[in-house]
Design an enzyme around this catalytic site. Structure first.
Site, PDB file in Angstrom:
ATOM      1  N   THR A  86       0.870  -1.187   0.000  1.00  0.00           N
ATOM      2  CA  THR A  86       0.000   0.000   0.000  1.00  0.00           C
ATOM      3  C   THR A  86       0.900   1.229   0.000  1.00  0.00           C
ATOM      4  OG1 THR A  86      -0.094  -0.098   2.422  1.00  0.00           O
ATOM      5  CG2 THR A  86      -1.951  -1.045   1.232  1.00  0.00           C
ATOM      6  N   LYS A 208      -3.473   0.637  13.974  1.00  0.00           N
ATOM      7  CA  LYS A 208      -2.161   0.522  13.335  1.00  0.00           C
ATOM      8  C   LYS A 208      -1.579   1.906  13.037  1.00  0.00           C
ATOM      9  CE  LYS A 208       1.345  -0.445  10.956  1.00  0.00           C
ATOM     10  NZ  LYS A 208       2.086  -1.530  10.433  1.00  0.00           N
ATOM     11  N   PHE A 253      12.299   4.115  21.826  1.00  0.00           N
ATOM     12  CA  PHE A 253      12.003   5.160  20.840  1.00  0.00           C
ATOM     13  C   PHE A 253      12.295   6.553  21.360  1.00  0.00           C
ATOM     14  CE2 PHE A 253      10.394   3.355  16.913  1.00  0.00           C
ATOM     15  CZ  PHE A 253      10.518   2.012  17.252  1.00  0.00           C
ATOM     16  N   CYS A 264       7.438   2.439   6.726  1.00  0.00           N
ATOM     17  CA  CYS A 264       6.181   2.622   7.475  1.00  0.00           C
ATOM     18  C   CYS A 264       5.941   4.040   7.980  1.00  0.00           C
ATOM     19  CB  CYS A 264       6.142   1.659   8.650  1.00  0.00           C
ATOM     20  SG  CYS A 264       5.946  -0.039   8.123  1.00  0.00           S
TER      21      CYS A 264
HETATM   22  C1  UDX Z   1       7.991   0.368  12.299  1.00  0.00           C
HETATM   23  C2  UDX Z   1       7.220  -0.001  13.579  1.00  0.00           C
HETATM   24  O1  UDX Z   1       8.140  -0.084  14.681  1.00  0.00           O
HETATM   25  C3  UDX Z   1       6.457  -1.296  13.387  1.00  0.00           C
HETATM   26  O2  UDX Z   1       5.691  -1.585  14.553  1.00  0.00           O
HETATM   27  C4  UDX Z   1       5.540  -1.122  12.189  1.00  0.00           C
HETATM   28  O3  UDX Z   1       4.777  -2.247  11.961  1.00  0.00           O
HETATM   29  C5  UDX Z   1       6.351  -0.770  10.954  1.00  0.00           C
HETATM   30  O4  UDX Z   1       7.088   0.418  11.220  1.00  0.00           O
HETATM   31  P1  UDX Z   1      10.275  -0.324  11.147  1.00  0.00           P
HETATM   32  O5  UDX Z   1       9.919   0.669  10.088  1.00  0.00           O
HETATM   33  O6  UDX Z   1      10.797  -1.651  10.741  1.00  0.00           O
HETATM   34  O7  UDX Z   1       8.998  -0.611  12.080  1.00  0.00           O
HETATM   35  O8  UDX Z   1      11.410   0.332  12.052  1.00  0.00           O
HETATM   36  P2  UDX Z   1      11.590   0.947  13.493  1.00  0.00           P
HETATM   37  O9  UDX Z   1      12.536   0.115  14.274  1.00  0.00           O
HETATM   38  O10 UDX Z   1      10.282   1.250  14.126  1.00  0.00           O
HETATM   39  O11 UDX Z   1      12.343   2.311  13.144  1.00  0.00           O
HETATM   40  C6  UDX Z   1      11.792   3.264  12.252  1.00  0.00           C
HETATM   41  C7  UDX Z   1      12.729   4.435  12.082  1.00  0.00           C
HETATM   42  O12 UDX Z   1      12.796   5.202  13.268  1.00  0.00           O
HETATM   43  C8  UDX Z   1      14.190   4.081  11.741  1.00  0.00           C
HETATM   44  O13 UDX Z   1      14.663   4.976  10.769  1.00  0.00           O
HETATM   45  C9  UDX Z   1      14.910   4.249  13.053  1.00  0.00           C
HETATM   46  O14 UDX Z   1      16.278   4.536  12.909  1.00  0.00           O
HETATM   47  C10 UDX Z   1      14.146   5.419  13.646  1.00  0.00           C
HETATM   48  N1  UDX Z   1      14.222   5.487  15.105  1.00  0.00           N
HETATM   49  C11 UDX Z   1      13.637   4.514  15.869  1.00  0.00           C
HETATM   50  C12 UDX Z   1      14.848   6.553  15.715  1.00  0.00           C
HETATM   51  O15 UDX Z   1      15.388   7.455  15.040  1.00  0.00           O
HETATM   52  N2  UDX Z   1      14.873   6.619  17.071  1.00  0.00           N
HETATM   53  C13 UDX Z   1      14.303   5.671  17.852  1.00  0.00           C
HETATM   54  O16 UDX Z   1      14.364   5.819  19.088  1.00  0.00           O
HETATM   55  C14 UDX Z   1      13.671   4.586  17.236  1.00  0.00           C
END
Ligand code: UDX
Length: 436
Positions: A86, A208, A253, A264
Site C-alpha cells: 500500500t 495501526k 524510541f 512505514c
Molecule cells: C515500524 C514499527 O516499529 C512497526 O511496529 C511497524 O509495523 C512498521 O514500522 P520499522 O519501520 O521496521 O517498524 O522500524 P523501526 O525500528 O520502528 O524504526 C523506524 C525508524 O525510526 C528508523 O529509521 C529508526 O532509525 C528510527 N528510530 C527509531 C529513531 O530514530 N529513534 C528511535 O528511538 C527509534
C-alpha cells in the site's frame, strides 16, 4: 488450519512463514513470477535475519508453499490474508494507494469456496475492509465470507522475534465466527499469554496508524529536545534516561538520530493525516512530527558542514551505514537519501559503506558516490566519518586505526553510538546529536 497469504513482500512472507511455523498450512501467492520462482528454489528476495532458514524449514516440512495461482491457494483456505503493498499514491497527495488491495479482493473472490475469513494484513486506511467486502460481494454474490483487520507491528530486522513474541495481537472483527478463526490461527501465541485485543474493524484499522504515528511523534519529540540540548549545553542521552525511566513515558524510541525513515513511518503518518482531513479532523501533533522529521534531516547536513569548518566542498566524507536502520537492506525513505545528495551537490567526495544495503542504495542515490566493501577502506584519508546507521559492526571500530588512517580527525556520530570521551581522548573532534 489452511491459510492463503496474498503478497510475498516483507509482511506477507514473514507472516506466512511464521504461521507455517505455528503448524498451519500456508500457501503464499504473488503475481510476480520471478519472486515465486526464487522462493520455490529456496532463496528469499529480501534480507531479514533468520527468515531464510525458517522458510527452508517449513517448506521442507510441507507446510509452506509458493504459487502464482490463486486457484491453488484460495478455495481450500479457511482464512485468506491480503498482504500486498500500500505505497503512498503516485499522485503525491499522501493518500495510500489501494489499487493492489482492491485488485487482490476482486481476484480472490472468484475462488472462494465455503466459509472464508478475508483478513487485511496490509496497513490500510479506515474503511478499506468494508470496501474489500463490497468488491467481493459484487464479484461473487454467492460467497460465504467475513472480512477482518489484523494489523502487523513488525519491525524490520527483528520481524521474526516480533511475530513470535508480540506485545499484543489486534484483531478487528464483526462476527464471532471470524473471531474464532483468527483466535485459532494465533492459538500458539495465546498459549504464551500474548494478549489478543479484539476490536471493531474500523478500530483495528486505525490502531495501526495511531501506533506508528505515536512512535513517529516520540522520535520527533526527542530529536527536537536533542536540538534544545545542543542549544543549552545539556546532554540528550542522559535526559532520555531521566525521562524514559518514568513508566508512563518508557525508554524505547527515545533515541535521537538523523530522522526516522523506512517503509512505514513516513508513509503511514502521511496517509493518516489525509484520512483525518477527509473526516474534517486534524492531527496537528502528527503534522508537526512530520515537519520536524524533514527539518531533522536538513539539520544533519548543517551539522556535517559545521563539523567541516563550514564547507564540505572538496572534502572526503566517509559514510558508515546507508539503510534506514540496521539489519535490513531496505533503503526506502532512509535519511541518507536526503543527506548524501545535499552534501554531494556542494562538492563533497563521498565514500560509503553499508553491510547489506549498498546494492539497494545504488538504485536510489545519485551517481558520483564511491561504494567500498570495507568500513576502514571508506575512512582512508577521509576528512570526516559520518556514522549514519548503527550497524553492530560500527559499534566497536578500531579507533586507533581510524586515527592513523584518516586525514582529519572528525567523527560525526548521528546515532550517538560512541561515548564522546572515547574519541576526544584520542584527539578526535566528536560531534553527536544533542550532546556537548
Ligand atoms: C515500524 C514499527 O516499529 C512497526 O511496529 C511497524 O509495523 C512498521 O514500522 P520499522 O519501520 O521496521 O517498524 O522500524 P523501526 O525500528 O520502528 O524504526 C523506524 C525508524 O525510526 C528508523 O529509521 C529508526 O532509525 C528510527 N528510530 C527509531 C529513531 O530514530 N529513534 C528511535 O528511538 C527509534
Amino acid at each position: 488450519m489452511k491459510i492463503a497469504m496474498i503478497g510475498t513482500g516483507y509482511v506477507g512472507l514473514v507472516t506466512g512463514t511464521c504461521f507455517a511455523e505455528f503448524g498451519h498450512h500456508v500457501t503464499c501467492v504473488d503475481n510476480v513470477e520471478e519472486k515465486i520462482t526464487t522462493l520455490q528454489k529456496g532463496d528469499i528476495p529480501i534480507y531479514e535475519p533468520g527468515l531464510d532458514a525458517l522458510v527452508a524449514k517449513n517448506a521442507a516440512e510441507g507446510r509452506l508453499q509458493f504459487t502464482t495461482d490463486l486457484a491453488e491457494a484460495v478455495p481450500d483456505a479457511e482464512a485468506v490474508f491480503i498482504a500486498v503493498g500500500t505505497p503512498t499514491s503516485r499522485r503525491g497527495d499522501g493518500y495510500a494507494d489501494l489499487t493492489y488491495i482492491y485488485a487482490a479482493a476482486k481476484e480472490l473472490a472468484e475462488h472462494l469456496h465455503g466459509y472464508t475469513v478475508i483478513v487485511d494484513k496490509s496497513t490500510v486506511p479506515v474503511g478499506t475492509a468494508r470496501q474489500v467486502a463490497r468488491i467481493i460481494k459484487e464479484t461473487n454474490s454467492a460467497a460465504d465470507f467475513d472480512v477482518a483487520s489484523n494489523p502487523e507491528f513488525l519491525r524490520e530486522g527483528a520481524a521474526l522475534a516480533d511475530f513470535m513474541r508480540p506485545d499484543r495481537v489486534v484483531i478487528g472483527v464483526e462476527s464471532e465466527r471470524s473471531e474464532q478463526v483468527l483466535r485459532e490461527i494465533y492459538q500458539p501465541l495465546y498459549l504464551r499469554d500474548t494478549p489478543i485485543v479484539s476490536t471493531s474493524i474500523e478500530t483495528a484499522e486505525l490502531t495501526k496508524y495511531a501506533a506508528n504515528a505515536f512512535l513517529a511523534v516520540k522520535i520527533s519529540f526527542i530529536n527536537e529536545i536533542a536540538s534544545v540540548c545542543e542549544a543549552v549545553g545539556a546532554d540528550v542521552t542522559d535526559l532520555a534516561k531521566g525521562i524514559g525511566m518514568d513508566g508512563r513515558i518508557g525508554s524505547k524510541f527515545l533515541h535521537p538520530g538523523p530522522g526516522y525513515g523506512g517503509s512505514c513511518f513516513p508513509k503511514d503518518t502521511l496517509a493518516l493525516m489525509r484520512l483525518v482531513q477527509e473526516y474534517g479532523e486534524n492531527l496537528r501533533i502528527v503534522e508537526a512530527a512530520v515537519e520536524v522529521n524533514a527539518a531533522q534531516k536538513a539539520r544533519m547536513v548543517k551539522k556535517i558542514r559545521d563539523a567541516l569548518n563550514g564547507s564540505e566542498t572538496g572534502k572526503t566524507i566517509a559514510v558508515l551505514g546507508l539503510t534506514f536502520k540496521p539489519e535490513t537492506d531496505d533503503m526506502r525513505d532512509a535519511p541518507a537519501l536526503t543527506i548524501l545528495p545535499a552534501l554531494l551537490e556542494k562538492g563533497a567526495k563521498l565514500r560509503v559503506h553499508d553491510p547489506k544495503g549498498m546494492e539497494e542504495a545504488k538504485k536510489y542515490l545519485p551517481e558520483g558516490i564511491e561504494y567500498v566493501d570495507d568500513a576502514y577502506a571508506a575512512c582512508q584519508r577521509a576528512d570526516a566519518v559520518v556514522l549514519m546507521t548503527e550497524w553492530n559492526q560500527y559499534r566497536a571500530l578500531d579507533l586507533e586505526r581510524l586515527k592513523t588512517d584518516m586525514k582529519e580527525l572528525t567523527f560525526i556520530d548521528l546515532r550517538n553510538v560512541y561515548e564522546p570521551t572515547s574519541l576526544t581522548s584520542l584527539g578526535f573532534n566528536y560531534v553527536g546529536v544533542g550532546r556537548k
